[in-house]
Each structure stands twice: as structure tokens, then as C-alpha cells.
Design a protein around this motif. Sequence first.
Motif, PDB file in Angstrom:
ATOM      1  N   PHE A   1       0.849  -1.192   0.000  1.00  0.00           N
ATOM      2  CA  PHE A   1       0.000   0.000   0.000  1.00  0.00           C
ATOM      3  C   PHE A   1       0.885   1.242   0.000  1.00  0.00           C
ATOM      4  N   VAL A   2       0.253   2.412  -0.165  1.00  0.00           N
ATOM      5  CA  VAL A   2       1.057   3.642  -0.186  1.00  0.00           C
ATOM      6  C   VAL A   2       0.885   4.375   1.141  1.00  0.00           C
ATOM      7  N   ASP A   3       1.974   4.664   1.796  1.00  0.00           N
ATOM      8  CA  ASP A   3       1.908   5.362   3.083  1.00  0.00           C
ATOM      9  C   ASP A   3       2.713   6.668   3.012  1.00  0.00           C
ATOM     10  N   THR A   4       2.606   7.459   4.059  1.00  0.00           N
ATOM     11  CA  THR A   4       3.239   8.784   4.056  1.00  0.00           C
ATOM     12  C   THR A   4       4.756   8.679   3.918  1.00  0.00           C
ATOM     13  N   GLU A   5       5.345   7.716   4.603  1.00  0.00           N
ATOM     14  CA  GLU A   5       6.804   7.565   4.531  1.00  0.00           C
ATOM     15  C   GLU A   5       7.240   7.304   3.079  1.00  0.00           C
TER      16      GLU A   5
END
Lengths: 162, 423
Positions: free
Chosen positions: A40-44
Amino acid sequence: MAYQFSQESEKRFQRLIPQFPSKRSLILPCLFLLQADKGFVDTEGMQYIADRIGEPVSLAHVHGVATFYTMYNKKPVGKFHIQICANISCYLAGSDSITEHVCSKLGIEKGETTKDKKYTVDEVQCLGACGFGPVAQINDKYYENLTPESIEKILSELEKEG
Amino acid sequence: MGLKTLLTTHINATDSHTLKHYQSVGGYESLKKVLSEMTAEQIVNDVKNSGLRGRGGAGFPTGNKWGFIPKTDKPKYLICNGDEGEPGTFKDRMLIERFPHMLIEGMAIAAKAIDSHQGYIYIRGEFHKGIRIVETAVEEAYKAGLLGKNILGLGYDFDLAVYSGAGAYICGEESALINSLEGRRGHPRLKPPFPAVSGLYACPTVVNNVETFCNVPHIIRMTGEEYKKIGTEKSPGTRLFAVSGHVKKPGIYEVEMGTPMKELIFDICGGIKNDKSLKAVIPGGSSSPILTSEEAMTATMDYESIASLKSMLGSGAVIILSEEADLVETTYRLAEFYSHESCGQCTPCREGTHWVKDLLHKIKKGEGTEKDVELIFSLSRNMEGGTTICPLADACVMAVRPTMTKFKEEFSLRLKKEVSVSH
């Protein structure tokens, strides 16, 4: 350790660079690389993409792009992401019964993930395979002309797989 | 009229996606011809003479579109729109998976016609298999000297890359697609300027559909004059029709333009599923206004005939609805699609599509009233005719209002009749 592209993603990133005169065009492919690495895509990860691409791309811009498109998972999904088309042609071919069947079999509602994090079920808008409905996409693969029996078989094969 | 293959002649070959097969049936001969014998102007004229109209939805003449590209020193970009996503439409996926080299050849020819040296094939992200097949085909073409520097030793350079969409129907709209390719949200742009003047990276750009590009090698091979003899005078050529819904043999059929709709549904697709009667046809993708069965039986499959019935040939997606179809439910599902896919830039679209969907949901649950029906019509008037940047709101109206008008009784039956209460 802070996130960085996996070796495979780094290789693909390097191959992408010469294809575009503007590095901003790398954002969408980079988000796919991040998703391939993390699920998934996360802030980091988005901050990492913004840093790799550099000015004028900011985290806010990458975040804005990621949230616009439906294929980027903003939260973790199950190992098998089952996406069933619910639009007109699939509906006419009986997609509702497939969704009900899958959800009751897995004991979850649409949009949910099983407790063992193995399956996520989502209803989606048109997979572009309308003549072969009902259609489901499970991870990268399309399954067409589904019946309650055939989806049952697919689920048991996935169960064996993992 | 009827079945006629031009693009799909070799559909039964299991290796139709390979360079080896494509070349064995004359593939890339047209590219060789344009690079060695024709000027850019001659190519554009040949395509103009063929009368080819864009196969993505709007049906704009392809040669004219190419002719709009200004002769400047700026780079010119060529983009293939493979972001197929309109409900009912599934033809381009087949072309991408089965005939990727036909697409590449069509693009390379178009590149010379507009003096472009960089192209992109934008494919909807869900088509993982198609993306892999096209990427492999592009690699094959590079290795064979059919792309890249000095193509076939004939002095023309053209690079081509594959770009994956990420799940947004609106990116099928050309200016939204361009924004997406530039690494932005897929928001449509105000026009003018049109992409021909200021498109990708603010440079002149041509965007064509997959099927449009696939027609180009055939036009060059047979000449525009000969191509124009297929189909009707104003809608030349063949067309891939993607047929789905209540029909015995759904699928993709290539037929000559002008083929009667009756022939397509009853002869080619085997008639209505479960031998029921035909109630309605959505003739060109979900945004094309619905036709009653009587209208459908008079129609022929070309731009003019369908337009005369106040609908559109659009993306060539034919959705068949039998007497078993619940039109309140299908209309709700289409409204749900448009509300989900609105990019959110323009208020009439962002608010209108959601509102219409909610009202239809109320009606389908049997909780709607005449006032809700009136409100849908009132909202529709504020969503159409240039109140928004792109036509997504218009598409929602076209998917909803004609059905509610032509099949008024079906909607009325679902309404909760309002009872006036006296105190």
C-alpha cells in the motif's frame, strides 16, 4: 530503517527516468513501485518519492495524486484482493450473487478484510470486460463468466495457495 | 453489410500478439511504405481521404486532427488512449492483448505524419496482462529496429513508452489523460487551448484511441480511397462492437459500418438471452441515450443513424436489455458510476452526479416521490450544456434522463405515492 525502493523497484525506476522529459511524470509509476514493495502507499513512502523526484514535487503533491486514483491502496489490503465489478453489464449477468457468495463464504462485508488478513473484498466500477460478466479481478488476474460454483472453486484454489 | 474483418482477420491465431506472426501477415509493410515513399502531408491526406473517424467516442475525423498540429520547433507528442473504462466498453483490451504490433505500427505511422519523435501508450492500470503484452511488443519492435533511432534504416526516429493508468475513468478524457501523464491528478483542462496546440508538456499533442491507430496500417496498405469504400459514405470502415447484457452470444464483433442493429443483435449475437423480448438498447457505451426496442430495430450501426435517434455511436459498446431488465436498477448503477468517477473540479458535476445517484437510490428502494423525479430533471438541466469543464456531467444526464423519459411508467411504478395528510 527508513524506506527506500527495493532492488527490483530501483532497477525499474532507473529504466523509467529516460522515458519522460519531466520527472514529475514519474509520480504515478513510482507510486506503483511503492505499492509493489509495501502493499500500500503510506506517508513515509510518498515522502521518499517526493524526495527522489525532487523539486517542484512535494509530499502534498504526491499525496494529492495518490488519493485521486483508486488503484493505490491507502491502507493495507489482504493477500488476495478480490474486486468484483458491479456495473451494468456485470450486474445484468448476475454479479450481485457473486459478491454475496464471496462475502458470506469469507464472513465479511464488502470493503472489509478477513481477520487473518488473507482476503479483502471490494465492489468496483467497471473492469472493462463487460461481455464476459460477471467479472472479478483478484490481484493482477481477471476471472470472467463467474458463477457461484466457479468462484467457489477459485476461492478454494486461493486457500491452497496460501 | 455485416461481419467484415480488417483489424481482426487473424484473431484465431494463438500467437497474433507476436512480432513474428504480425510480420508473417504483412505487418510493418505500411510503416516501411510511409518511411520510404511518403511525405508527412501525403500520410495526413491519405487518412483524410479514408474518412476515418476516431473510435474512442466523439467520432472526430482523424486526418483533420492530425492536420491541426502546427509546424513549430517544439517537440510534438503522440498519445494512445487505452484507458478504456466506459461501462459496456471492452474492445480495446482485446486489441491491446491480441494485436499490440498493429497498434505500434499505427502509432509509428502517425508519428511521421505529425513529425513526432516521442509517443506514449496510456493503458488503464487494471489491464495488467495487456500492459505486459504491449511492453513486450515494444521491446520486440525496438530490437527489430522498428522503433528508436533510424527506424528500418530509413532515417526516422520514434521512441515509444507504455504508461499505466491508476484507476480513474476521467483519464479517458484527453486533457485529463495528459494531466495524468504529467504526474498530476486526472483533472480535465479548460479548452482552448486544445491539445493540438498545447498538450503534453505544453507542446502540440495528438491523442487517439487504440482502435483508431489500429486502422491506420490498413488505410496505408489499401489507400484511403479504397478504405472509404467500406462502410457508409460518412462513416467509412469497419467498427468493433462490444456487445454485452441480455444477449445469447456477447462478445466483440467487427462489422462493416452501416450494418443494421437488428442483424447485429439477432443474427450475429444469436438474439436475446432466454428467448425473451427486447426492451431497450444502450447503443454506444453507458453515456449514450437509451433506445427503445422499436428505435433499435430501425437503426443501423453508423454515426449518422444513431445520431438521428438522438443518441451516439460513442465507444461502440452495445448493451442489450431484455424485458427482464430492471431499468430503475440499471439507471441507478450508471448514476453511481458517474458520481464515483466525477473528478470533483466542477460543482454541477461533483454535486449533481451524487445528488442524482442518491435520488435514484431512494426511487429504487420504493421511497421516492414525484418530487424526486422532478428534482432529477431540474438538476439535469444544471449539469449539461457547458456548465462544466468536461462532459462527464452531461454523460450522467444522458445515461439517466432519456431512460426516465422513455420508460416513465417503470419509474412511476416504483414511487411511493405521496398522500396528503389533513389535520
